[in-house]
Structures are given as C-alpha cells and as structure tokens.
Enzyme design. Structure first.
Site, short mmCIF file in Angstrom:
data_model
loop_
_atom_site.label_atom_id
_atom_site.label_comp_id
_atom_site.label_asym_id
_atom_site.label_seq_id
_atom_site.Cartn_x
_atom_site.Cartn_y
_atom_site.Cartn_z
N GLU A 86 0.88 -1.14 0.19
CA GLU A 86 -0.01 0.00 0.12
C GLU A 86 0.74 1.29 0.15
O GLU A 86 1.95 1.38 0.75
CB GLU A 86 -1.02 0.01 1.28
CG GLU A 86 -1.78 1.35 1.39
CD GLU A 86 -2.76 1.20 2.73
OE1 GLU A 86 -2.27 0.28 3.66
OE2 GLU A 86 -3.54 1.76 2.56
N LYS A 114 -9.13 2.05 -2.49
CA LYS A 114 -9.38 1.70 -0.85
C LYS A 114 -10.80 1.85 -0.60
O LYS A 114 -11.08 3.11 -0.71
CB LYS A 114 -8.15 2.02 -0.07
CG LYS A 114 -8.36 1.16 1.18
CD LYS A 114 -7.11 1.85 2.13
CE LYS A 114 -7.04 1.09 3.44
NZ LYS A 114 -5.70 1.70 4.26
N CYS A 129 -5.37 -3.22 2.22
CA CYS A 129 -5.28 -3.46 3.63
C CYS A 129 -6.58 -3.35 4.47
O CYS A 129 -7.37 -4.40 4.26
CB CYS A 129 -4.41 -2.14 4.18
SG CYS A 129 -3.55 -2.49 5.85
N LEU A 160 24.72 7.43 30.16
CA LEU A 160 24.99 6.11 30.49
C LEU A 160 24.94 6.33 31.87
O LEU A 160 26.00 6.72 32.58
CB LEU A 160 26.02 5.57 30.03
CG LEU A 160 26.24 4.96 28.61
CD1 LEU A 160 27.51 4.17 28.23
CD2 LEU A 160 24.69 4.14 28.28
N SER A 164 19.16 2.90 30.14
CA SER A 164 20.22 3.32 29.36
C SER A 164 21.28 2.39 28.83
O SER A 164 21.52 2.39 27.68
CB SER A 164 20.90 4.32 30.04
OG SER A 164 21.49 3.95 31.13
N ASN A 200 15.80 18.43 39.01
CA ASN A 200 15.65 18.70 37.77
C ASN A 200 16.66 19.40 37.20
O ASN A 200 17.26 19.53 35.95
CB ASN A 200 14.44 19.38 37.30
CG ASN A 200 13.00 18.75 37.37
OD1 ASN A 200 13.20 17.51 37.36
ND2 ASN A 200 12.01 19.49 37.47
N GLU A 229 7.64 4.94 33.08
CA GLU A 229 8.03 6.55 33.39
C GLU A 229 7.14 7.45 32.62
O GLU A 229 6.81 8.60 33.34
CB GLU A 229 9.58 6.54 33.18
CG GLU A 229 10.34 5.75 34.08
CD GLU A 229 11.98 6.05 33.48
OE1 GLU A 229 12.53 5.82 34.39
OE2 GLU A 229 11.93 6.34 32.22
N LYS A 246 3.67 16.85 29.66
CA LYS A 246 5.22 16.27 29.44
C LYS A 246 5.18 15.41 28.08
O LYS A 246 5.94 15.63 27.18
CB LYS A 246 5.74 15.55 30.62
CG LYS A 246 6.06 16.40 31.93
CD LYS A 246 6.88 15.40 32.85
CE LYS A 246 6.99 16.03 34.20
NZ LYS A 246 7.65 15.26 34.94
#
Lengths: 547, 547
Positions: free
Chosen positions: B41, B112, B148, B298, B304, B380, B409, B519
């Site tokens: 598609e 479609k 599809c 890291l 990480s 922060n 998280e 956020k």
C-alpha cells in the site's frame, strides 16, 4: 418563537462545571420567557475531547450530565450538544449529537452528518456520520437541526489544490425538502483571523439559497491551542444579521425570531482580533489548567516583550514574572530595554547572569570538543542555560513558562530545542514576525509599553558577537511572505518563485521548513490564530526525503 | 498464475529511491517469469505521508513516479500502491489506490474502500472511500483487488467499549458476489506485538468464509515511530499459509498460486519480536534521516544500558557514544556498571562530572530560591545539566541523542522535561519497565552484555540521597498492570480496582497519567511496539479536568 442563544466557555471533561453554566443559562432563559435555549456543539464535554471519547466512563458521564440538565428543562426547552451512542452494531461507536431537552427529559436526538477531518479537526476518528434527515417539530414550528460542519458542505479554502473540498452530501439540501421554518446550528468554530468572514459568507449564502432564517450558536474560550471566538448570531432569510453576540467572551441573548431586536458588535481589524485571541488563549490555558502565574525570560527583544505585555493583560501584573539572563554577548541596551518593559508593566523581574555557568560548561566540555571552532553547540549552551534557570524557577514557585518563539522562527528552526523553545504554552508560534511588529504597535497604541528601542532595533538572538537574524535569514517581510505561501497557501517552491521571489532564497527557506519538523515535533502547544498553524493541524512525517 | 510478492522498505517522499527498489523487483520478477508483481500500500510515497498528501507537487511527483514504473512493466505486470486524484468535484481530493501496470502503461486503478481513522491511522483526513466494487480481469483470472483495511471490516480490539468497531460495509462481501478467483491485498500493517496474530486470524477467516486464496503483501521498515514488520504471505482458500515472507527485513518470493512451494518463517516470542522491532526502528530512523551516529547518557541503570545495547546492534559499535555524567548522588557502582557496559560493547565513552555546574546553578539561583527546602527544582537541575552536556556533544559532532525513558516512566511523568526526556528518538517509550527487564535478559541470552548489577539493583533516578523509584511509585509489576489496563485496555479506574488492585494506588497512578499529558506532548517520537503507544496514536486534550 423566542430563542435564547447561550454562548459559553466550556472546559473539556469538566462535566460539573459545564453543566452548572448551562443550568444558569436555562434559568436566565426561563426568566426572559424564552421557548428554547440553544447551546453549542459538544457543550457538555467541551470541544474537542479527542480520545477521551474512547473511554466508556467518559461517555457515561456525558450521558448522565445530559440527563441532569434535562431535569432542569421544565419551563424552557434546550438544545444541547453532546456525544450519543450509535446503537447499530456497525459503524463508529458514537454520534456527535444535539439533544432536545423538554419537560424534564430527552425529547429527541439528532446527529451531525458532516464530520470535519482535516486541519485541526479529527471527528471521523470518533463519530459515525448521520445519514437520515428529518425535521424536529417544536411549538408548532419545524426545526432543521444541524451541527457546525453540516452547513459547510461547500467551504472556501485558500489552497488551490484543496479548493474544491466539497462534501458528497448536503444536509441542508436534504432538510430543506422537508420545508422547515428555521435552521438551528450548534457550532464549535475555532478562531482564525479569516474564520469570522468565512463563517458569515457560508451561512448567509445558505440562508438566501434556502430562504430560511438561521440561529447560529458558537462556543467561546480556548482549549489549549484552539481559541473559539464566539460571535453567535441570528441570520434572517434575506441574509441580514440583526443580532450578533459578543466576540471572545461569554454572552447570552434571547431573540424573538419573528421580531428580533437589533444587537450589533464592533468588528476590529485582524491585528486587534489576534490580540484578543492571544489574551483569551493565555487566560484560559492558565485558568483551565489550574495555574495562576507565568514566568518568562526577558531578552530586551520584541518577542519576549510582546508575550510579557500579553501575559500581563491576560493574568494581571502580579502574576507575571520576568527573568533577565544576560550573557557576554547581550548588549547593554538589551538589558535596559528589558528592565524598562518590566518597570512599565509593573511586574517582578530578576536578573541572573549566565556567563559563569556557560563558561563552566565550556570548560568541562573542552577536553571532548577537540579544539573545534565555536559554533551552534556553544550558542545552544547559552540558550539552554537560560532554559535551566527559568525552568528551575518555574519548578520552585509553580509559575508556568511562556514560550516566546514566533511563527517565522518556528518555521525555519531558528531557536534552540530545550533552550528558548521551552515552555508550557507557545504564545506567538502562529504569529509571523511581521505581525509581531504590528501587534507591538497595537499594544503601544495609547502609550509606549513595549520600549520603542525593542521594536526598532535589528532582531538578534545575541548568541555571538554582532549577530543579526538577517545573517542567516532573509528580511522578515520577504521571509514571511515565502512562509505564508508555502505553509498557509500550500504553494510549491516553484510557484513561489514564479511570484517573483529569488529562487535560491525560496529553496533555502522551504528546505529549512522541511528540515525542522523534528524541532516542531517537540514544541509546546501553540495558540492558533491562522488557518494553518504548526501543531496537530499540520502533520508532517519526520522521516521523509522531501526536496 | 505466478505472482511475485515484493516486500520492500520504502522511504516517505523518496520517490526516486522507492521507484528504484520497485524497478529492481520488477526485473527480478521478470527473471523468475512471474506474471504479476505485487507491491504494498502507498509504496510509491511510503506509508504514511500525512499532510504531504495535501501538496499538489507531492501528488504530481507520485503520479510521475507511477508512470515511470509503468514504463518498466513490459514483460511483467505490477500492482503498485499510490495516491490517485478523485476526479469528482465532490469528496476528498484523493483516493488511496492500487494501480495495475501492464504493457508499459496504467491498465486500471482500484481504490481503497475502508479508510482506517483511529489510533495511528488518519486516512479519512486525506482520502475519499471507494464505493464501487468490481473485478479486474488479468491473464484469464478474476482478481479482487483490496487495500489493507478493506479486509478488516470486522476487526478485533482489546477494548470492550470499542469491541464492536465494525465497518458499515464489507468490500470482500461485495467483491465475492462477482466470483473472483483470487484476492490480492496491498497492505501497510504496522507492527505491534499482537498484530501478526490479529492479521492472520482476520485473513484466514476471510479466506475460509469466501473460499478464496489471498495474496497478502505488507511493507517492512520503520517510518519514525511506526515499524512495519513484513511477514507477507500467500493464504489458500482452506485457511493454510504455505508461503510466508521474512519478518523485519525485505524479502521477495514468486508464488505459483496453483502449486505454491512451501516457505515458512520462525515465529519468535513477543520479546524477541520487540527486540527486532526496536533495532529496525533505530536503524531506519538514522538511515532515513541521513544520520549515522548516536549518543546517549549512561547512568549505570538498566534503561540506558538496554538502549545502548540496542543502538550498537542497530548502528554498530563505532557509531554509538556513551557519556557518563555522575553527580554527588551517583553511587560508585553506577559508574562502574556504565563503564562495564561500554567496555563490553566496545563503544567510545567519556565522563563529565556535573557537580560544578549544578553547584553554580544553585549558587546563582539561591538569592531567588528564598531558602526553600530542596525538591523537584534541584533534582531537575541535575537532569537538565546532563541534558545540556549531551546535547552540546550532539550539536558538536552530529550524533543524535537517543532517549532512554521507558513507557512506565513516560506514563506517570517520572522524568525531567528538557532533561532526561530529551532526544531525537525515544527507543523504550512504548516498552513497560517489566518488559525492559525481559528485553535485558534477552540481550544477555548468550553472554552478559548488560551488567548483571544494572539488572538486579533497585531502580533509582539518583537525584537525591538513597532515592528509589518505589519511593513515589508502586512496584513495577503492579504499576505496569494498572497502566496496561488503563492505557491499552481503556479500563476505567473503577474497573481496574475491581480486578483486585488497591484503590488508592489505582487512583494515584491514573491521575498521574492524566496530569502528565503536558510532558508527553513535548516527548520525542516513540517507537511503537504495542497496540496503544503514546504519541499521535493516543490524542488526549491537555486542558481537561478529568478525575
């Protein structure tokens, strides 16, 4: 018939608050002996609830709220916008509906036929279109009940490729065959500086074509990016508009449809309208998120000065805090201009010099930077150090950071991600720099609020010595026209060049727009004032090889 | 009939690149004496071009590309997915079409009918649905050409409220009346860990119901967030699948529909599939954006470490750089674990201690912080200082920052905006923490790559002394089940509590999800591996009062 037009400011998912406002309006309509009070589209939930519409408990609360409002409709009937469940085993789960509430209960329900699914609209994601057209009999009159887009089957657009964006059906064509006396339209028509004219053009044409009066009720108030400007009206079959409600505020009017008492509004020019839209946008964002106080960096430049002035109008001077964060590249007059603005507005302002932190970052990074010549990395460190400082104050005191990036910068990626692109809300992200100037002059229409020097000095990010925006960008009047043609009118670079612009400049600018989708992807929500704002009304793939 | 299934990895808007791949496949099909080669598609444009479809020059280029490919179809015919213009003056401007190319030209075009407009799909924004059903005659056979969703008129969902999400029409029901010999489906079916099973269930049911064989061609490769897993197949009328193409890579097979040579694939478990999807997602993001090198912080923690291991598999060890940025709250073992990982993977790694910059920020802010007790603001500052450092290296050397936030998280807002939420691509944003553990064990299935200690130590952001994730969150197995029920199954908090979870915990967690929409609004794009990822497949209003 006496119809009350209730133009209210709803809050998404705040069923209790929305219901209370609507019940107050029902009381007022009773007192003024109206027969019917009309509310706007999806009034019960607020427009637009997006994927909250996929949650069962959300729909149940909406239904309960409709029933609660119905109980109050004993003396006066009401037309209320809310979702309703599609009982068919096939099709989308919901309709976008208008409930007629009468004698304490739901008398009947009608559904929206045309579901806008373009730009900021996403209704086919959640709603099944109505395909059955019938009339509602009410107090001896025949009502054609429509919801917003139902009257927009032939809609104007600015973009040639999309010009003939017509729907395959015309609800009013169908309904008109049933000889209604009156059309009612429950609407949620967002502001853009063209929208009011488009809206009236479309509806006036419909009234004249079908020789029918129209009661049009829009909502008012901002829902994050989208600002609803109100301006509900009663439109006679001859195309005249005897009664018009206020713009950018709640309003309530009872109209005798046989003998309407004239009521007109002022129609300010587009800059004054954008000014009102931005103030309402800021105010409602704070109020509906439960915030009271804003914070922003003041550079001495025109963008932050304008946002600051708008924020003071929206929130009050005691609720706006300015932070000056000069670096070694900040000119003395920048600091002076920022202080002058803050003092003129009477807001709290503080200064934190960023140089020691910037120097420390550069020292720590030096062993890894391999003595490469300074460039974007070093410039961004400055912008991001400011970002940390202002966010630290935001976190400490709960002031929400206002972003000051304008649409021209946002378009070409002239801004630092995680630096000056930070913020809870972007105030100017849909305002071109040339309109930033016009808005600033408008702010200063009675007295100098934004310092004259902030307006007239050459724009600069002040991230390196003697930097000017024009070092890497064309003049803003050229830039903005190219951007407008590319973004709003959807012209190809070739078409823009044919308008007489330098081809190298056009190709450079349009390529910058394309290459910076990744930055805009992480932008704060942007108050929308044009017909094509950055944000969820303009979805561009990131991974694309284009141009 | 001999049909070639061409399962290719397209690049959005890269018309030349896509056409070259398709022409190569046409050559291969010729060599293997196929009658017809089937592409997926919107192959010409890549899936999904979003609002590029509103640009006239984009559509013109797509049309030109179809004609260019047609010229190559002299020995073998081809079915090619591309947009086509709706010539009717009403309706959306485009169809989502399959072009039959034969004898060097366009033989016919089919459109479609069912346009998915839910979750990540947005097709009714751009396309008009087909409403006319007819058969294509080809080499003496009658083909039912579908695209599809056309075969997904009855589709399974996990969510009770949306369970009966059925379409009002069934294209195959209509087409089957015309007695086709074979169904062809051009698809763009994105990966989620359930999708392969759903896909086969649906198509097998269709094959058996209508007693028709189905040639199913999916695309492969990632387009920013969305990963296509391939797995094209030939399905017989009895519901068996004799021929299946590879997963997560390009493949090409010629199938004799009367006498297919069996070819089967391994079907790894869901963690192994997610592992492949994430690697393909990282690799294609870099390759299609024109980047080669990644960078990431890291911490010594599992998230990480996992992202780093995945990036090395995707990009190669010489193209991944790790930065250790310990603070005074970082434990010694965190640094050791990070170094151990980097050394095991053989990647470049450098260390920059953040304390001097953090101290300087706190010193400069002290006069404004009014001696308030330290809290989120100070935490922060640490995360954002790391954000500046790693972005500075990204800007300096062109390495793209990989975000390491996991879905758990991301859901509850446990991360710092403009700090550890930074990045060009979020690798784990759709992977719950409990699956982060499983993936890490999977990475270590042959030898210890991710240090044992990173896996077994209690998760901590290390932003204050002795901090643990469980200080403010329930255990991850509890948290993830609540989140899965709320986000993926769309259960109400009341329904989740009825499953036996503590009501206070459920209300707290679901409220955290709602309160952190702001956020996620600014999150990088997230590789999607579940049926409900954060991002454009889950649109929630910011300004909402919900719960």
């Amino acid at each position: 018939m006496k119809i009350a037009l209730a133009q209210l400011n709803y809050h998404i998912a705040n069923f209790e608050g929305n219901a209370n406002k609507m019940i107050d309006a029902i009381r007022k309509a009773e007192q003024q002996q109206a027969d019917l009070v009309v509310f706007s589209e999806l009034a019960v939930t607020g427009y637009y609830p997006h994927d909250l519409l996929e949650r069962k408990e959300f729909i149940e609360k909406a239904e309960q709220t409709v029933l609660k409002i119905a109980k109050e409709c004993t003396q006066v009937a009401a037309l209320v916008g809310a979702p309703s469940i599609n009982q068919s085993p096939r099709g989308k789960k919901l309709f976008n509906s208008a409930y007629l509430l009468k004698d304490g209960q739901v008398e009947t329900v009608r559904h929206k036929s045309l579901l806008p699914t373009y730009d900021i609209f996403d209704e086919y994601r959640h709603f099944e279109p109505n395909r059955q057209f019938d009339i509602v009999h009410f107090n001896g009159k025949k009502l054609a009940i429509t919801i917003c887009e139902d009257l927009w089957d032939e809609q104007p657009t600015q973009n040639e490729f999309g010009k003939d964006k017509l729907y395959t059906r015309s609800p009013l064509e169908e309904l008109s065959k049933l000889k209604p006396d009156l059309v009612i339209n429950l609407s949620a028509s967002p502001f853009s500086y063209n929208q009011e004219n488009w809206r009236k053009d479309i509806l006036v044409k419909k009234a004249i074509k079908y020789q029918l009066p129209i009661v049009y009720v829009n909502q008012v108030g901002a829902q994050t990016e989208i600002v609803f400007d109100g301006g509900s009206f009663f439109l006679k079959a001859d195309g005249s508009i005897p009664v018009e409600l206020a713009y950018f505020e709640e309003d309530f009017q009872v109209v005798d449809t046989e003998n309407p008492q004239p009521k007109h509004q002022n129609h300010p020019d587009y800059i004054a309208k954008i000014h009102q839209a931005l103030i309402l946008g800021i105010r409602d964002y704070f109020q509906k998120m439960g915030f009271t106080d804003a914070i922003l960096g003041l550079s001495g430049g025109i963008d932050s000065a304008l946002v600051c002035a708008l924020a003071v109008e929206a929130l009050g001077k005691d609720h706006v805090r300015g932070i000056l964060m000069p670096s070694k590249y900040s000119s003395g007059h920048s600091v002076d201009d920022a202080v002058k603005l803050a003092e003129k507005l009477g807001i709290r302002h503080d200064t934190i010099a960023i140089q020691s932190m910037v120097d420390d970052f550069e020292t720590q990074l030096a062993p890894l930077f391999n003595k490469l010549p300074p460039g974007v990395a070093e410039e961004n460190i400055q912008a991001r150090t400011r970002g940390i400082l202002v966010m630290a104050l935001s976190n400490k005191f709960g002031n929400i950071l206002l972003n000051t990036t304008n649409k021209s910068e946002c378009a070409v990626g002239y801004g630092t991600l995680y630096g000056d692109m930070n913020g809870g809300l972007s105030v100017l992200g849909d305002v071109y720099k040339t309109d930033v100037y016009k808005l600033s002059h408008y702010i200063n229409r009675n007295e100098e609020i934004i310092p004259h020097n902030s307006i007239v000095k050459p724009p600069s990010a002040e991230l390196r010595p003697d930097q000017k925006d024009t070092d890497s960008l064309p003049d803003y009047d050229v830039l903005d026209t190219i951007l407008f043609n590319y973004i709003e009118l959807n012209m190809s670079p070739e078409e823009i060049i044919k308008q007489g612009f330098d081809s190298e400049t056009v190709l450079k600018v349009t390529q910058m727009v394309n290459q910076n989708e990744y930055k805009r992807f992480q932008s704060p929500p942007i108050l929308r004032v044009s017909s094509k704002a950055f944000g969820f009304g303009r979805k561009m793939p990131l991974v694309a090889r284009y141009h």
